[in-house]
Design an enzyme around this catalytic site. Structure first.
Site, PDB file in Angstrom:
ATOM      1  N   LYS A  22      -9.436   2.684  -2.283  1.00 45.83           N
ATOM      2  CA  LYS A  22      -9.929   2.104  -0.706  1.00 45.83           C
ATOM      3  C   LYS A  22     -11.193   2.499  -0.351  1.00 45.83           C
ATOM      4  O   LYS A  22     -11.536   3.593   0.131  1.00 45.83           O
ATOM      5  CB  LYS A  22      -8.641   2.248   0.099  1.00 45.83           C
ATOM      6  CG  LYS A  22      -8.640   1.530   1.295  1.00 45.83           C
ATOM      7  CD  LYS A  22      -7.315   1.904   2.253  1.00 45.83           C
ATOM      8  CE  LYS A  22      -7.278   1.081   3.469  1.00 45.83           C
ATOM      9  NZ  LYS A  22      -6.066   1.582   4.229  1.00 45.83           N
ATOM     10  N   GLU A  54       0.746  -1.296  -0.029  1.00 50.87           N
ATOM     11  CA  GLU A  54      -0.023  -0.017  -0.116  1.00 50.87           C
ATOM     12  C   GLU A  54       0.890   1.165   0.041  1.00 50.87           C
ATOM     13  O   GLU A  54       1.809   1.355   0.582  1.00 50.87           O
ATOM     14  CB  GLU A  54      -0.868   0.081   1.127  1.00 50.87           C
ATOM     15  CG  GLU A  54      -1.754   1.196   1.342  1.00 50.87           C
ATOM     16  CD  GLU A  54      -2.737   0.888   2.772  1.00 50.87           C
ATOM     17  OE1 GLU A  54      -3.402   1.775   3.146  1.00 50.87           O
ATOM     18  OE2 GLU A  54      -2.240   0.071   3.714  1.00 50.87           O
ATOM     19  N   VAL A  86      -0.151  -2.811  10.631  1.00 50.25           N
ATOM     20  CA  VAL A  86       0.251  -2.487  11.992  1.00 50.25           C
ATOM     21  C   VAL A  86      -0.037  -3.477  13.178  1.00 50.25           C
ATOM     22  O   VAL A  86      -0.972  -3.966  12.882  1.00 50.25           O
ATOM     23  CB  VAL A  86      -0.058  -0.871  12.273  1.00 50.25           C
ATOM     24  CG1 VAL A  86       0.175   0.129  11.069  1.00 50.25           C
ATOM     25  CG2 VAL A  86      -1.788  -0.844  12.522  1.00 50.25           C
ATOM     26  N   CYS A 131      -5.315  -3.184   2.544  1.00 50.76           N
ATOM     27  CA  CYS A 131      -5.237  -3.196   4.065  1.00 50.76           C
ATOM     28  C   CYS A 131      -6.478  -3.561   4.715  1.00 50.76           C
ATOM     29  O   CYS A 131      -7.052  -4.528   4.888  1.00 50.76           O
ATOM     30  CB  CYS A 131      -4.597  -1.950   4.371  1.00 50.76           C
ATOM     31  SG  CYS A 131      -3.602  -2.025   6.119  1.00 50.76           S
TER      32      CYS A 131
END
Length: 280
Positions: free
Chosen positions: A114, A43, A174, A147
């Site tokens: 997205k 990304e 993350v 993501c």
């Protein structure tokens, strides 16, 4: 017929667009030399992720058919490969999107914006407005997610209902609070479960490193249409290219699990009113 695919896990440098693209060129050539026909990057890999303002995001944004595309398309034409990469997109009306492009030997084949924005992305980007496109290619029907989209089962289901065989997922995962030592990352579990539920291959390409104090967890994966890992998880700290051989036709042939059950057919939309209505 099987196709070799590659998930490229690397560490973009924030704001270093030219050198990031040079790295992408080098890594694409490396993957192609190993036989990869489809190469997926992380990304926002052209720019980095941790923007401090909308103006900073805008400074690194490009149109989908901009300079980055022209460089990647020339490479795809030369090598005969398909490349998916994340980039900040500036639309014709100056809106900003967290986008992914699918480029092939013949040109720009698709752009995904997205749909589910994570955290402060909502300050800089607009939510996607193109749905979940499915692109026909010689190696199968491809869709893209980015993501946080992976936390919504509707994302994968929409791609599957559109006929997709392969989900290409640029991502910047993350750390998730609560993960115990030795357990798989939640992102890996979600990629596997959604591949299993929808009969799709998933190629998830994450980044590594720390950018403006934000760590990223790596652990890219390539998942079989049955939900099991074909390759990965990759390192949680180091750059790495994952490879796997997949056959998109196999996914289509095996979506019927037995004489009675095919998950896409067995859905009960008439009973799902709460899941398709937006909460207040």
């Amino acid at each position: 017929m099987s196709t070799t695919v590659a998930s490229v896990q690397f560490e973009p440098v924030f704001g270093a667009v030219d050198s990031n693209i040079e790295r992408m060129e080098k890594l694409t050539r490396e993957a192609s030399a190993r036989g990869a026909k489809l190469v997926v990057f992380p990304e926002l890999c052209t720019s980095g992720y941790m923007f401090s303002s909308r103006s900073e995001a805008y400074a690194y944004a490009q149109p989908a058919n901009g300079e980055t595309y022209r460089i990647i398309q020339e490479l795809c034409s030369q090598l005969g490969v398909y490349v998916v990469y994340g980039f900040p997109e500036c639309s014709e009306d100056n809106a900003l999107y967290n986008s992914a492009a699918l480029v092939g030997p013949t040109g720009l084949l698709g752009v995904y914006r997205k749909n589910h924005l994570w955290n402060e992305e909502a300050l800089y980007f607009e939510p996607g407005d193109k749905g979940f496109p499915v692109v026909n290619t010689e190696i199968g029907k491809l869709s893209m997610l980015i993501c946080y989209d992976g936390w919504f089962p509707e994302s994968f289901r929409e791609c599957a209902l559109g006929g997709a065989d392969i989900i290409c997922m640029p991502t910047n995962w993350v750390p998730i609070p609560g993960q115990r030592e030795g357990e798989q990352a939640m992102a890996t579990i979600l990629a596997m479960s959604n591949a299993h539920e929808n009969g799709l291959f998933v190629i998830a390409a994450d980044r590594v490193g720390v950018e403006r104090e934000q760590p990223f967890i790596g652990q890219s994966v390539i998942v079989d249409h049955t939900g099991w890992l074909l390759s990965g998880p990759a390192s949680d700290q180091h750059e790495q290219i994952l490879y796997a051989d997949i056959d998109s036709g196999t996914a289509r042939r095996q979506r019927c699990w037995n004489n009675f059950n095919t998950p896409l057919r067995d859905r009960r939309p008439d009973q799902y009113s709460r899941s398709v209505s937006r909460p207040i």
